[in-house]
Design an enzyme around this catalytic site. Structure first.
Site, PDB file in Angstrom:
ATOM      1  N   LYS A   1      94.596 -45.099 -34.067  1.00 39.67           N
ATOM      2  CA  LYS A   1      94.202 -44.905 -35.466  1.00 39.67           C
ATOM      3  C   LYS A   1      93.625 -43.521 -35.742  1.00 39.67           C
ATOM      4  CE  LYS A   1      93.555 -49.751 -36.269  1.00 39.67           C
ATOM      5  NZ  LYS A   1      92.917 -50.802 -37.012  1.00 39.67           N
TER       6      LYS A   1
ATOM      7  N   LYS B   1      85.378 -48.722 -36.514  1.00 40.70           N
ATOM      8  CA  LYS B   1      86.689 -49.238 -36.093  1.00 40.70           C
ATOM      9  C   LYS B   1      87.052 -48.792 -34.692  1.00 40.70           C
ATOM     10  CE  LYS B   1      89.251 -49.505 -40.414  1.00 40.70           C
ATOM     11  NZ  LYS B   1      90.538 -49.115 -41.005  1.00 40.70           N
TER      12      LYS B   1
ATOM     13  N   GLU C   1      84.561 -44.736 -40.787  1.00 38.09           N
ATOM     14  CA  GLU C   1      85.041 -44.273 -42.089  1.00 38.09           C
ATOM     15  C   GLU C   1      84.295 -45.018 -43.183  1.00 38.09           C
ATOM     16  OE1 GLU C   1      89.238 -45.154 -41.690  1.00 38.09           O
ATOM     17  OE2 GLU C   1      89.014 -47.125 -42.576  1.00 38.09           O
TER      18      GLU C   1
ATOM     19  N   GLU D   1      99.934 -48.523 -43.724  1.00 38.69           N
ATOM     20  CA  GLU D   1      98.976 -49.345 -44.465  1.00 38.69           C
ATOM     21  C   GLU D   1      97.986 -48.445 -45.216  1.00 38.69           C
ATOM     22  OE1 GLU D   1      98.895 -53.463 -41.933  1.00 38.69           O
ATOM     23  OE2 GLU D   1      97.260 -52.063 -41.550  1.00 38.69           O
TER      24      GLU D   1
ATOM     25  N   ASN E   1     101.595 -49.295 -38.470  1.00 38.06           N
ATOM     26  CA  ASN E   1     102.066 -50.275 -37.495  1.00 38.06           C
ATOM     27  C   ASN E   1     103.472 -49.853 -37.091  1.00 38.06           C
ATOM     28  OD1 ASN E   1      99.737 -51.911 -37.483  1.00 38.06           O
ATOM     29  ND2 ASN E   1     100.371 -52.834 -39.403  1.00 38.06           N
TER      30      ASN E   1
ATOM     31  N   ARG F   1     106.087 -50.959 -35.651  1.00 36.63           N
ATOM     32  CA  ARG F   1     106.860 -52.130 -35.215  1.00 36.63           C
ATOM     33  C   ARG F   1     107.296 -52.903 -36.454  1.00 36.63           C
ATOM     34  NH1 ARG F   1     103.015 -55.937 -36.671  1.00 36.63           N
ATOM     35  NH2 ARG F   1     100.877 -55.178 -36.502  1.00 36.63           N
TER      36      ARG F   1
ATOM     37  N   VAL G   1     104.914 -59.065 -39.421  1.00 41.95           N
ATOM     38  CA  VAL G   1     105.017 -60.484 -39.769  1.00 41.95           C
ATOM     39  C   VAL G   1     105.590 -60.648 -41.177  1.00 41.95           C
ATOM     40  CG1 VAL G   1     103.675 -62.580 -40.173  1.00 41.95           C
ATOM     41  CG2 VAL G   1     103.064 -61.073 -38.256  1.00 41.95           C
TER      42      VAL G   1
HETATM   43  P1  ADP Z   1      94.013 -53.735 -37.967  1.00 40.36           P
HETATM   44  O1  ADP Z   1      94.610 -52.794 -36.988  1.00 40.36           O
HETATM   45  O2  ADP Z   1      93.108 -54.703 -37.339  1.00 40.36           O
HETATM   46  O3  ADP Z   1      95.056 -54.313 -38.873  1.00 40.36           O
HETATM   47  P2  ADP Z   1      93.206 -52.070 -40.240  1.00 40.36           P
HETATM   48  O4  ADP Z   1      92.668 -50.691 -40.129  1.00 40.36           O
HETATM   49  O5  ADP Z   1      94.576 -52.216 -40.757  1.00 40.36           O
HETATM   50  O6  ADP Z   1      93.044 -52.807 -38.857  1.00 40.36           O
HETATM   51  O7  ADP Z   1      92.213 -52.881 -41.172  1.00 40.36           O
HETATM   52  C1  ADP Z   1      92.368 -54.287 -41.344  1.00 40.36           C
HETATM   53  C2  ADP Z   1      91.739 -54.702 -42.661  1.00 40.36           C
HETATM   54  O8  ADP Z   1      90.339 -54.359 -42.689  1.00 40.36           O
HETATM   55  C3  ADP Z   1      92.314 -54.028 -43.907  1.00 40.36           C
HETATM   56  O9  ADP Z   1      93.471 -54.665 -44.389  1.00 40.36           O
HETATM   57  C4  ADP Z   1      91.150 -54.154 -44.876  1.00 40.36           C
HETATM   58  O10 ADP Z   1      91.066 -55.445 -45.412  1.00 40.36           O
HETATM   59  C5  ADP Z   1      89.951 -53.934 -43.982  1.00 40.36           C
HETATM   60  N1  ADP Z   1      89.563 -52.511 -43.942  1.00 40.36           N
HETATM   61  C6  ADP Z   1      89.965 -51.600 -43.041  1.00 40.36           C
HETATM   62  N2  ADP Z   1      89.412 -50.384 -43.284  1.00 40.36           N
HETATM   63  C7  ADP Z   1      88.647 -50.518 -44.375  1.00 40.36           C
HETATM   64  C8  ADP Z   1      87.802 -49.633 -45.150  1.00 40.36           C
HETATM   65  N3  ADP Z   1      87.636 -48.362 -44.816  1.00 40.36           N
HETATM   66  N4  ADP Z   1      87.152 -50.145 -46.220  1.00 40.36           N
HETATM   67  C9  ADP Z   1      87.306 -51.448 -46.571  1.00 40.36           C
HETATM   68  N5  ADP Z   1      88.079 -52.323 -45.900  1.00 40.36           N
HETATM   69  C10 ADP Z   1      88.745 -51.885 -44.811  1.00 40.36           C
HETATM   70  P1  ADP Z   2     101.002 -57.614 -39.299  1.00 33.71           P
HETATM   71  O1  ADP Z   2     100.405 -56.250 -39.387  1.00 33.71           O
HETATM   72  O2  ADP Z   2     102.433 -57.674 -38.933  1.00 33.71           O
HETATM   73  O3  ADP Z   2     100.593 -58.462 -40.420  1.00 33.71           O
HETATM   74  P2  ADP Z   2      99.042 -58.670 -37.569  1.00 33.71           P
HETATM   75  O4  ADP Z   2      98.068 -57.547 -37.527  1.00 33.71           O
HETATM   76  O5  ADP Z   2      98.675 -59.911 -38.277  1.00 33.71           O
HETATM   77  O6  ADP Z   2     100.430 -58.157 -38.030  1.00 33.71           O
HETATM   78  O7  ADP Z   2      99.472 -58.993 -36.092  1.00 33.71           O
HETATM   79  C1  ADP Z   2     100.740 -59.546 -35.797  1.00 33.71           C
HETATM   80  C2  ADP Z   2     100.592 -60.608 -34.780  1.00 33.71           C
HETATM   81  O8  ADP Z   2     100.278 -60.033 -33.548  1.00 33.71           O
HETATM   82  C3  ADP Z   2      99.504 -61.583 -35.105  1.00 33.71           C
HETATM   83  O9  ADP Z   2      99.961 -62.843 -34.737  1.00 33.71           O
HETATM   84  C4  ADP Z   2      98.315 -61.108 -34.269  1.00 33.71           C
HETATM   85  O10 ADP Z   2      97.506 -62.186 -33.857  1.00 33.71           O
HETATM   86  C5  ADP Z   2      99.012 -60.466 -33.112  1.00 33.71           C
HETATM   87  N1  ADP Z   2      98.374 -59.240 -32.653  1.00 33.71           N
HETATM   88  C6  ADP Z   2      97.943 -58.210 -33.383  1.00 33.71           C
HETATM   89  N2  ADP Z   2      97.471 -57.235 -32.605  1.00 33.71           N
HETATM   90  C7  ADP Z   2      97.612 -57.664 -31.325  1.00 33.71           C
HETATM   91  C8  ADP Z   2      97.342 -57.114 -30.057  1.00 33.71           C
HETATM   92  N3  ADP Z   2      96.805 -55.911 -29.906  1.00 33.71           N
HETATM   93  N4  ADP Z   2      97.642 -57.837 -28.961  1.00 33.71           N
HETATM   94  C9  ADP Z   2      98.193 -59.047 -29.080  1.00 33.71           C
HETATM   95  N5  ADP Z   2      98.474 -59.615 -30.255  1.00 33.71           N
HETATM   96  C10 ADP Z   2      98.196 -58.949 -31.365  1.00 33.71           C
HETATM   97 MG    MG Z   3      96.274 -53.241 -40.146  1.00 37.58          MG
END
Ligand code: ADP
Ligand code: ADP
Ligand code: MG
Length: 458
Positions: A117, A159, A201, A275, A291, A293, A296
């Site tokens: 990230k 994060k 952040e 995203e 992402n 890849r 879902v």
């Molecule tokens: P992940 O890799 O776990 O998907 P993300 O960075 O995409 O992590 O963040 C997952 C979710 O967390 C976002 O969809 C949002 O709901 C929340 N989030 C992430 N960053 C922020 C932020 N700076 N402020 C508010 N919500 C956040």
């Molecule tokens: P998307 O961004 O496609 O919505 P998610 O963040 O929900 O995806 O993750 C996709 C799937 O992979 C979910 O079922 C989640 O539980 C799983 N997942 C996400 N990150 C990891 C990881 N680092 N290792 C294993 N499984 C993961």
């Molecule tokens: Mg995400």
């Protein structure tokens, strides 16, 4: 060289989806499975199946050596990683490349850059894409973390650089909270990703989660419009839409153009998602992560545009140029996906891996059910609880919600608890109907008992 024999190193509904896409391209399919997944639907649908190890993921779906050995033994020329598991693991992608096989995704170098990230934020800044104000790079230690927080202003998100699946994230409103939560986030990231590095952040208050689907062939990239994924529980999406009706046309154009610029700047190959968080009050969007890849929620984009994203990612990773220009990608109507998980939505989403007694699949025009269930099937308790996705497409968002309600009412998955009732309740909620929600909307709604009230009445 086009792919001829595809090895599928994943399970569940996405494995079924990949087998079907590969077959539509005339590709021979080899499904990898653990000892617990012998009865899995994609094992039956694929041309061949091979066991890669015992039930625990670390011994099978996360076992790089076992996967490579099986892929070579079965004469595969490519590996599709699906989502989750090893799909964003640069070390795995590199090992696949070094074994002389095609990784169906971007290059290991691109995953390294965009899957981290912090590195992805820097790539976004370099491509002129706005990011959430935060630390320049990784931050180490409470002092440094506090200094960044004071600079960008509270509340802040802590994060994990290597994070995913909503893990390794904490929100801190004060310096005291930050000092207490940073070590927790670090420990969680170390346990989940083997990398405890953090960054900080600004937390955007009540944002929308909007993301852009892109496709690239390493040279050119196109976007397939945006998705709205703000209905989340524990930072995991539960309901997704395409498109995002909250965007006006100029904002949508700018958002999608920024995603293409970033994808082209890194020479992206395959399907990917950028995203963003969107602040409705100011119409500002901020890149949060990529992402690298298939996701879902990719089917809502397929319903919106008519493009088979999985087939296209297999084609371009086999060396073909993108089969479409940006002008050829058109959107029509509105699509919604809801995630069906084997969990009890009335009891804190406790996992509930049952044996399927009766299965009635929702069907009809504009209804799609991606799943891996069948009558008599015992859901293995070892893996993610996602068992299916109901996707609907209609002329308007209102009509899509109506169709979703019909589909969910028609669907019967007897023998396991599942999240269908949650989605029926959401579909009936006036705020959801009006499209008035953000990423922090669903959890208070659940805490307020909106679901059990509806469940009791039903
Ligand atoms: P992940 O890799 O776990 O998907 P993300 O960075 O995409 O992590 O963040 C997952 C979710 O967390 C976002 O969809 C949002 O709901 C929340 N989030 C992430 N960053 C922020 C932020 N700076 N402020 C508010 N919500 C956040
Ligand atoms: P998307 O961004 O496609 O919505 P998610 O963040 O929900 O995806 O993750 C996709 C799937 O992979 C979910 O079922 C989640 O539980 C799983 N997942 C996400 N990150 C990891 C990881 N680092 N290792 C294993 N499984 C993961
Ligand atoms: Mg995400």
């Amino acid at each position: 060289m086009a792919i001829e024999r595809l090895f599928i190193a994943n399970r569940g509904e996405i494995a079924v989806r990949i087998v079907r896409a590969a077959k539509s391209l005339g590709i021979h399919t080899i499904q990898a499975h653990s000892e617990a997944d012998v009865e899995m639907l994609s094992v039956k649908l694929a041309d061949e199946a091979v066991c890669i190890g015992p039930a625990p993921s670390k011994d099978s779906y996360l076992n790089i050596q076992a996967i490579l050995d099986a892929a070579k033994a079965t004469g595969a020329d490519a590996i599709h990683p699906g989502y989750g598991f090893l799909s964003e693991n640069a070390g795995f992608a590199r090992a696949v490349e070094e074994a002389g096989l095609i990784f169906v995704g971007p290059s290991a170098d691109t995953i390294e850059r965009m899957g981290d990230k912090v590195a992805a934020r820097q790539a976004a800044l370099a491509a002129g894409v706005p990011v959430v104000p935060g630390s320049d790079g990784r931050v180490d230690g409470v002092e440094a973390t506090l200094a960044v927080a004071e600079q960008v202003g509270f509340p802040v998100m802590i994060k994990a650089a290597a994070g995913g699946g909503g893990r390794g994230i904490r929100i801190a409103n004060t310096a005291g909270e930050l000092a207490a939560l940073a070590p927790q986030a670090k420990a969680e990231a170390e346990a989940a990703f083997g990398d405890g590095s953090l960054y900080v952040e600004r937390a955007i208050v009540a944002p929308r989660h909007i993301e852009v689907q892109i496709l690239g062939d390493g040279d050119r990239a196109v976007h397939c419009f945006e998705r709205e994924c703000s209905l989340q529980r524990r930072r995991q999406k539960v309901w997704e839409e395409a498109g995002a009706d909250c965007l006006d046309a100029p904002t949508r154009d700018a958002l999608c153009a920024s995603a293409v610029a970033l994808a082209e700047a890194v020479g992206y190959r395959g399907a990917g998602t950028l995203e963003y968080l969107y602040d409705e009050s100011t119409k500002e969007f901020f890149f949060i992560e990529m992402n690298t890849r298939i996701q879902v929620e990719h089917p809502v984009t397929e319903m919106l545009t008519g493009i088979d994203l999985v087939a296209e990612m297999i084609r371009v990773c086999g060396g073909a140029p993108l089969s479409m220009t940006q002008e050829q990608i058109l959107r029509s109507g509105h699509a919604i996906e809801v995630r069906i998980c084997a969990e009890d939505p009335f009891n804190n989403f406790m996992p509930w891996p049952g044996r399927i007694k009766t299965l009635v699949e929702p069907t009809g025009p504009g209804v799609r059910f991606d799943h891996f269930l069948s009558e008599g099937y015992q859901i293995p308790p070892f893996y993610d609880s996602l068992v299916g996705k109901v996707i609907v497409h209609a002329e308007t968002r209102d009509a899509a919600i109506d169709k979703l309600t019909t589909a969910l009412t028609e669907m019967v998955i007897d023998g396991t608890k599942h999240t269908g009732p949650l989605h029926l309740a959401l579909a009936a909620d006036p705020e959801v109907r009006a499209g008035r929600f953000h990423t922090q909307w669903l959890e208070p709604w659940l805490d307020a008992g909106a679901l059990s009230a509806k469940g009791d009445a039903a």
